[in-house]
Write an enzyme that holds these catalytic residues in place. Structure first.
Site, PDB file in Angstrom:
ATOM      1  N   ASP A   1      11.173  32.612  -9.793  1.00  0.00           N
ATOM      2  CA  ASP A   1      11.661  31.229  -9.765  1.00  0.00           C
ATOM      3  C   ASP A   1      10.487  30.355 -10.175  1.00  0.00           C
ATOM      4  OD1 ASP A   1      14.266  31.765  -8.844  1.00  0.00           O
ATOM      5  OD2 ASP A   1      13.545  31.920  -6.784  1.00  0.00           O
TER       6      ASP A   1
ATOM      7  N   ASP B   1      25.627  30.481  -7.380  1.00  0.00           N
ATOM      8  CA  ASP B   1      24.981  30.177  -6.102  1.00  0.00           C
ATOM      9  C   ASP B   1      26.090  29.835  -5.114  1.00  0.00           C
ATOM     10  OD1 ASP B   1      22.524  30.521  -7.330  1.00  0.00           O
ATOM     11  OD2 ASP B   1      22.310  28.401  -7.817  1.00  0.00           O
TER      12      ASP B   1
END
Length: 252
Positions: A11, A130
């Protein structure tokens, strides 16, 4: 039977790898190029690079960082974050990505999934979901923009549409489990496995090698992704693979 895959995730924010809990409280985890080199040597099956602030900031993915990272790899490399058009996909693939990951842009314009699949082939198109459990709706709802905005669509329905549009793979992150190290969301992955037959990558909640075993054997995930336990050397890709082999799981 396809062999299971272990995938570290980078990330990236402002050129550095970060990791938090439930998408907040981010802390530095290192340089993406150095970590990519490390995981490549460690025996990771693939690597995922997510530019987590590109969509929020309304900018393109960091092409130079992607190019530098890709140059160190001999394994498949997926890049996501800020990819909104066919041209964006072309730029990332030219920079060295093997696959592109779509999230917010796909929800806003689902036809981009089919466009990408038709142009590059389904194997290039990963759709990231998500998801967070909603007691009110009694299902998992989708969130966008790095978990900031709720999208009024269930993850199960969206997964079915995504598969029908030609996505080659789903990268499913449990926001409830992200960074908590309490295990992957078996219920979420099992529910998705019942409605789609394309490969599923489980993400969010990895804390030890047993968690990988659970998601592979109980939810039939095709791959499992983790970040903090690898970045902070709590375990290694090789240790997880050794454990899974000892448990009789077919892995690469």
């Amino acid at each position: 039977m396809l062999k299971k895959r272990i995938i570290p995730c980078l990330d990236v924010k402002e050129g550095r790898v970060v990791k938090g809990v439930q998408f907040v409280s981010l802390r530095d985890a290192g340089d993406p190029v150095e970590l990519a080199t490390f995981y490549n040597e460690q025996g990771a099956d693939e690597l995922v690079f997510l530019d987590i602030s590109a969509t929020v900031e309304g900018r393109d993915t960091m092409e130079d960082v992607v190019r530098q990272t890709a140059s160190t790899l001999s394994i498949p490399f997926t890049v996501g974050g800020g990819i909104r058009t066919l041209e964006d996909m072309k730029r990332m693939l030219r920079a060295g990505a093997d696959k592109v990951s779509l999230n917010s842009a796909a929800l806003q314009n689902p036809s981009i999934i089919k466009e990408g699949a038709d142009y590059f082939g389904s194997q290039c198109i990963v759709v990231a979901i998500d998801a967070k459990w909603s007691a009110e709706e009694d299902t998992w709802m989708i969130y966008t923009h790095g978990g900031r905005n709720r999208f009024e669509r269930s993850a199960i329905e969206w997964a079915q549409q995504v598969a029908a549009l030609g996505a080659g793979e789903l990268l499913v992150t449990s926001m409830d489990g992200d960074g908590k190290k309490t295990g992957f969301d078996i219920a979420l992955m099992t529910a998705l496995r019942k409605v789609v037959n394309i490969p599923l990558i489980a993400s969010g909640g990895a804390g030890n090698a047993e968690h990988f075993y659970e998601v592979f054997t109980e939810a039939d995930a095709d791959a499992a992704l983790a970040a903090s336990i690898f970045h902070y050397k709590e375990t290694s890709v090789q240790q997880v693979k050794d454990y899974l082999r000892n448990q009789g799981v077919a892995i690469r």
